[in-house]
Write a protein that holds these residues in place. Sequence first.
Motif, PDB file in Angstrom:
ATOM      1  N   TYR A 221       0.825  -1.214   0.000  1.00  0.00           N
ATOM      2  CA  TYR A 221       0.000   0.000   0.000  1.00  0.00           C
ATOM      3  C   TYR A 221       0.859   1.264   0.000  1.00  0.00           C
ATOM      4  O   TYR A 221       0.439   2.310  -0.509  1.00  0.00           O
ATOM      5  N   ASP A 222       2.065   1.173   0.611  1.00  0.00           N
ATOM      6  CA  ASP A 222       2.942   2.342   0.678  1.00  0.00           C
ATOM      7  C   ASP A 222       3.467   2.766  -0.698  1.00  0.00           C
ATOM      8  O   ASP A 222       4.076   3.844  -0.822  1.00  0.00           O
ATOM      9  N   ARG A 223       3.245   1.956  -1.701  1.00  0.00           N
ATOM     10  CA  ARG A 223       3.604   2.379  -3.063  1.00  0.00           C
ATOM     11  C   ARG A 223       2.680   3.489  -3.554  1.00  0.00           C
ATOM     12  O   ARG A 223       2.952   4.112  -4.592  1.00  0.00           O
ATOM     13  N   ASN A 224       1.597   3.677  -2.810  1.00  0.00           N
ATOM     14  CA  ASN A 224       0.646   4.762  -3.085  1.00  0.00           C
ATOM     15  C   ASN A 224       0.048   4.701  -4.496  1.00  0.00           C
ATOM     16  O   ASN A 224      -0.257   5.737  -5.098  1.00  0.00           O
ATOM     17  N   ILE A 225      -0.098   3.507  -4.989  1.00  0.00           N
ATOM     18  CA  ILE A 225      -0.812   3.332  -6.257  1.00  0.00           C
ATOM     19  C   ILE A 225      -2.311   3.275  -6.009  1.00  0.00           C
ATOM     20  O   ILE A 225      -3.108   3.754  -6.813  1.00  0.00           O
ATOM     21  N   LEU A 226      -2.694   2.730  -4.857  1.00  0.00           N
ATOM     22  CA  LEU A 226      -4.104   2.572  -4.522  1.00  0.00           C
ATOM     23  C   LEU A 226      -4.477   3.569  -3.424  1.00  0.00           C
ATOM     24  O   LEU A 226      -3.884   3.558  -2.348  1.00  0.00           O
ATOM     25  N   PRO A 227      -5.464   4.450  -3.644  1.00  0.00           N
ATOM     26  CA  PRO A 227      -5.886   5.409  -2.616  1.00  0.00           C
ATOM     27  C   PRO A 227      -6.375   4.694  -1.359  1.00  0.00           C
ATOM     28  O   PRO A 227      -6.858   3.552  -1.412  1.00  0.00           O
ATOM     29  N   GLY A 228      -6.239   5.374  -0.234  1.00  0.00           N
ATOM     30  CA  GLY A 228      -6.567   4.764   1.053  1.00  0.00           C
ATOM     31  C   GLY A 228      -7.974   4.240   1.164  1.00  0.00           C
ATOM     32  O   GLY A 228      -8.241   3.248   1.849  1.00  0.00           O
ATOM     33  N   LYS A 229      -8.933   4.897   0.496  1.00  0.00           N
ATOM     34  CA  LYS A 229     -10.333   4.491   0.560  1.00  0.00           C
ATOM     35  C   LYS A 229     -10.549   3.069   0.055  1.00  0.00           C
ATOM     36  O   LYS A 229     -11.511   2.394   0.440  1.00  0.00           O
ATOM     37  N   TYR A 230      -9.646   2.601  -0.808  1.00  0.00           N
ATOM     38  CA  TYR A 230      -9.833   1.302  -1.467  1.00  0.00           C
ATOM     39  C   TYR A 230      -8.896   0.228  -0.923  1.00  0.00           C
ATOM     40  O   TYR A 230      -8.716  -0.816  -1.552  1.00  0.00           O
ATOM     41  N   ARG A 231      -8.320   0.491   0.231  1.00  0.00           N
ATOM     42  CA  ARG A 231      -7.393  -0.475   0.813  1.00  0.00           C
ATOM     43  C   ARG A 231      -8.142  -1.413   1.764  1.00  0.00           C
ATOM     44  O   ARG A 231      -7.992  -1.370   2.984  1.00  0.00           O
ATOM     45  N   ASN A 232      -8.977  -2.243   1.163  1.00  0.00           N
ATOM     46  CA  ASN A 232      -9.735  -3.240   1.911  1.00  0.00           C
ATOM     47  C   ASN A 232     -10.004  -4.427   0.994  1.00  0.00           C
ATOM     48  O   ASN A 232      -9.836  -4.327  -0.227  1.00  0.00           O
ATOM     49  N   LEU A 233     -10.416  -5.547   1.576  1.00  0.00           N
ATOM     50  CA  LEU A 233     -10.564  -6.783   0.812  1.00  0.00           C
ATOM     51  C   LEU A 233     -11.592  -6.648  -0.305  1.00  0.00           C
ATOM     52  O   LEU A 233     -11.352  -7.100  -1.431  1.00  0.00           O
ATOM     53  N   GLY A 244      -8.114  -7.457 -14.208  1.00  0.00           N
ATOM     54  CA  GLY A 244      -7.468  -8.650 -14.741  1.00  0.00           C
ATOM     55  C   GLY A 244      -8.221  -9.306 -15.881  1.00  0.00           C
ATOM     56  O   GLY A 244      -7.620 -10.024 -16.690  1.00  0.00           O
ATOM     57  N   THR A 245      -9.525  -9.083 -15.945  1.00  0.00           N
ATOM     58  CA  THR A 245     -10.335  -9.702 -17.008  1.00  0.00           C
ATOM     59  C   THR A 245     -10.785  -8.681 -18.047  1.00  0.00           C
ATOM     60  O   THR A 245     -11.724  -8.933 -18.820  1.00  0.00           O
ATOM     61  N   SER A 246     -10.113  -7.521 -18.064  1.00  0.00           N
ATOM     62  CA  SER A 246     -10.437  -6.486 -19.062  1.00  0.00           C
ATOM     63  C   SER A 246      -9.173  -5.707 -19.379  1.00  0.00           C
ATOM     64  O   SER A 246      -8.086  -6.010 -18.865  1.00  0.00           O
ATOM     65  N   GLN A 247      -9.310  -4.681 -20.215  1.00  0.00           N
ATOM     66  CA  GLN A 247      -8.167  -3.816 -20.557  1.00  0.00           C
ATOM     67  C   GLN A 247      -8.284  -2.463 -19.870  1.00  0.00           C
ATOM     68  O   GLN A 247      -7.523  -1.543 -20.185  1.00  0.00           O
ATOM     69  N   TYR A 248      -9.221  -2.321 -18.928  1.00  0.00           N
ATOM     70  CA  TYR A 248      -9.424  -1.031 -18.268  1.00  0.00           C
ATOM     71  C   TYR A 248      -8.284  -0.759 -17.287  1.00  0.00           C
ATOM     72  O   TYR A 248      -7.725  -1.688 -16.688  1.00  0.00           O
ATOM     73  N   ASP A 249      -8.001   0.541 -17.115  1.00  0.00           N
ATOM     74  CA  ASP A 249      -6.936   0.918 -16.172  1.00  0.00           C
ATOM     75  C   ASP A 249      -7.529   1.083 -14.768  1.00  0.00           C
ATOM     76  O   ASP A 249      -8.731   0.917 -14.545  1.00  0.00           O
ATOM     77  N   LEU A 250      -6.659   1.439 -13.839  1.00  0.00           N
ATOM     78  CA  LEU A 250      -7.071   1.531 -12.442  1.00  0.00           C
ATOM     79  C   LEU A 250      -8.088   2.645 -12.227  1.00  0.00           C
ATOM     80  O   LEU A 250      -9.059   2.479 -11.485  1.00  0.00           O
ATOM     81  N   LYS A 251      -7.916   3.773 -12.894  1.00  0.00           N
ATOM     82  CA  LYS A 251      -8.824   4.900 -12.707  1.00  0.00           C
ATOM     83  C   LYS A 251     -10.251   4.514 -13.092  1.00  0.00           C
ATOM     84  O   LYS A 251     -11.202   4.762 -12.343  1.00  0.00           O
ATOM     85  N   PHE A 252     -10.412   3.901 -14.284  1.00  0.00           N
ATOM     86  CA  PHE A 252     -11.750   3.509 -14.723  1.00  0.00           C
ATOM     87  C   PHE A 252     -12.320   2.422 -13.815  1.00  0.00           C
ATOM     88  O   PHE A 252     -13.516   2.414 -13.503  1.00  0.00           O
ATOM     89  N   SER A 253     -11.462   1.497 -13.382  1.00  0.00           N
ATOM     90  CA  SER A 253     -11.916   0.402 -12.516  1.00  0.00           C
ATOM     91  C   SER A 253     -12.422   0.943 -11.175  1.00  0.00           C
ATOM     92  O   SER A 253     -13.436   0.458 -10.634  1.00  0.00           O
ATOM     93  N   ILE A 254     -11.740   1.952 -10.655  1.00  0.00           N
ATOM     94  CA  ILE A 254     -12.187   2.572  -9.404  1.00  0.00           C
ATOM     95  C   ILE A 254     -13.541   3.246  -9.599  1.00  0.00           C
ATOM     96  O   ILE A 254     -14.430   3.166  -8.737  1.00  0.00           O
ATOM     97  N   GLU A 255     -13.686   3.945 -10.744  1.00  0.00           N
ATOM     98  CA  GLU A 255     -14.965   4.602 -11.027  1.00  0.00           C
ATOM     99  C   GLU A 255     -16.089   3.575 -11.093  1.00  0.00           C
ATOM    100  O   GLU A 255     -17.194   3.807 -10.597  1.00  0.00           O
ATOM    101  N   ARG A 256     -15.808   2.427 -11.709  1.00  0.00           N
ATOM    102  CA  ARG A 256     -16.813   1.374 -11.808  1.00  0.00           C
ATOM    103  C   ARG A 256     -17.132   0.796 -10.413  1.00  0.00           C
ATOM    104  O   ARG A 256     -18.303   0.536 -10.090  1.00  0.00           O
TER     105      ARG A 256
END
Length: 339
Positions: A221-233, A244-256
């Motif tokens: 988590y300290d790599r700070n790629i994932l915002p704190g709000k999403y640091r849960n299972l 992993g099953t699409s070509q979407y990036d992290l930003k779009f995946s978070i929005e979804r």
Amino acid sequence: MGKKDNRAQELEVIKTAFFLEGTLVELRKDKQQLDDDKPMKPSSPIKPTLCIPEVPKENYPSIPTPDVPLPSAWKIAAIGSALASVAVALLCSRSGNFMMLVPALIALVAIFAGPIVCYCIGNNIRTKETNRLIEARANSSEYKAQCQQIDQHNALRQKQAEEQAREQFALATQEYEQKLLPEFKERAELYKAEILPEYQAEQTALQEAINAAEAALQEVYDRNILPGKYRNLAAVTFLAAFMGTSQYDLKFSIERYDKDIDHLLAKKNGRIQEAQAAILSQILQESQYSNYLSEQTQDILADSNDVLRETRNRTAANTAMHAYDIQQQKKREKEAKKR
């Protein structure tokens, strides 16, 4: 670094976080189960004590109350006093003399008082006679013989109860000294020498595995790629499966993810934990996602994850997990031998 390389790195971090979050959930479940199953220290058997019961005693035979009549003299006196009072009252009232009015009233009262007094005196005499007859019966040789026989019977029953209590006490003491106490000492020694140390070793190994996994996860988590709000299972499971099953990036995946969470929150009346549990359940129930996540877990276990290899706590986590696995294996082998 290109956009594709950046996305690959993000996915690698998310997959690693998913693996460690899931691992920690299982480890914490094991810890809770282990805490609940803590072996109890053997309790010492209770040393027998002699307790002699008090046997209920048989009562003496009751003496019936004799039927003593009221003395006839006092019956006659009661009737006579009433008749005399009536006669006096009539004579005084018919004399026409005002001075005779008081004696007439006294005679009128005596009509009731005289018989009552006579009855009370006679009844007192009858009560004394009744008590005399009862006392005579109690002092009779026949009645005393009956009471003596009952005393002997009561004493015999009490003696038998005492002998039985002492016999039971002797047997209980023998069982305590020859069986219960040695068995307790054996269990206590086994608890002290094996059961408790094995439990403590398993507890220590499990806690060390949890601590090492938590430290490795914190590094990810300290790599700070994932915002704190999403640091849960729930969040990392969704993001790892979706990316992993699409070509979407992290930003779009978070929005979804946020969109799905908002939708579930509306249904769950604003309870975020229920919404996260629901989205986690949905992900794991979809075969496309669950199969992908299972494959990624196997790859990470095969040590093919660069992010996890780069964490400083990876070696400690592996060591701790291995030590815990050894403890679990020993426990299973020991339980198998008991069957």
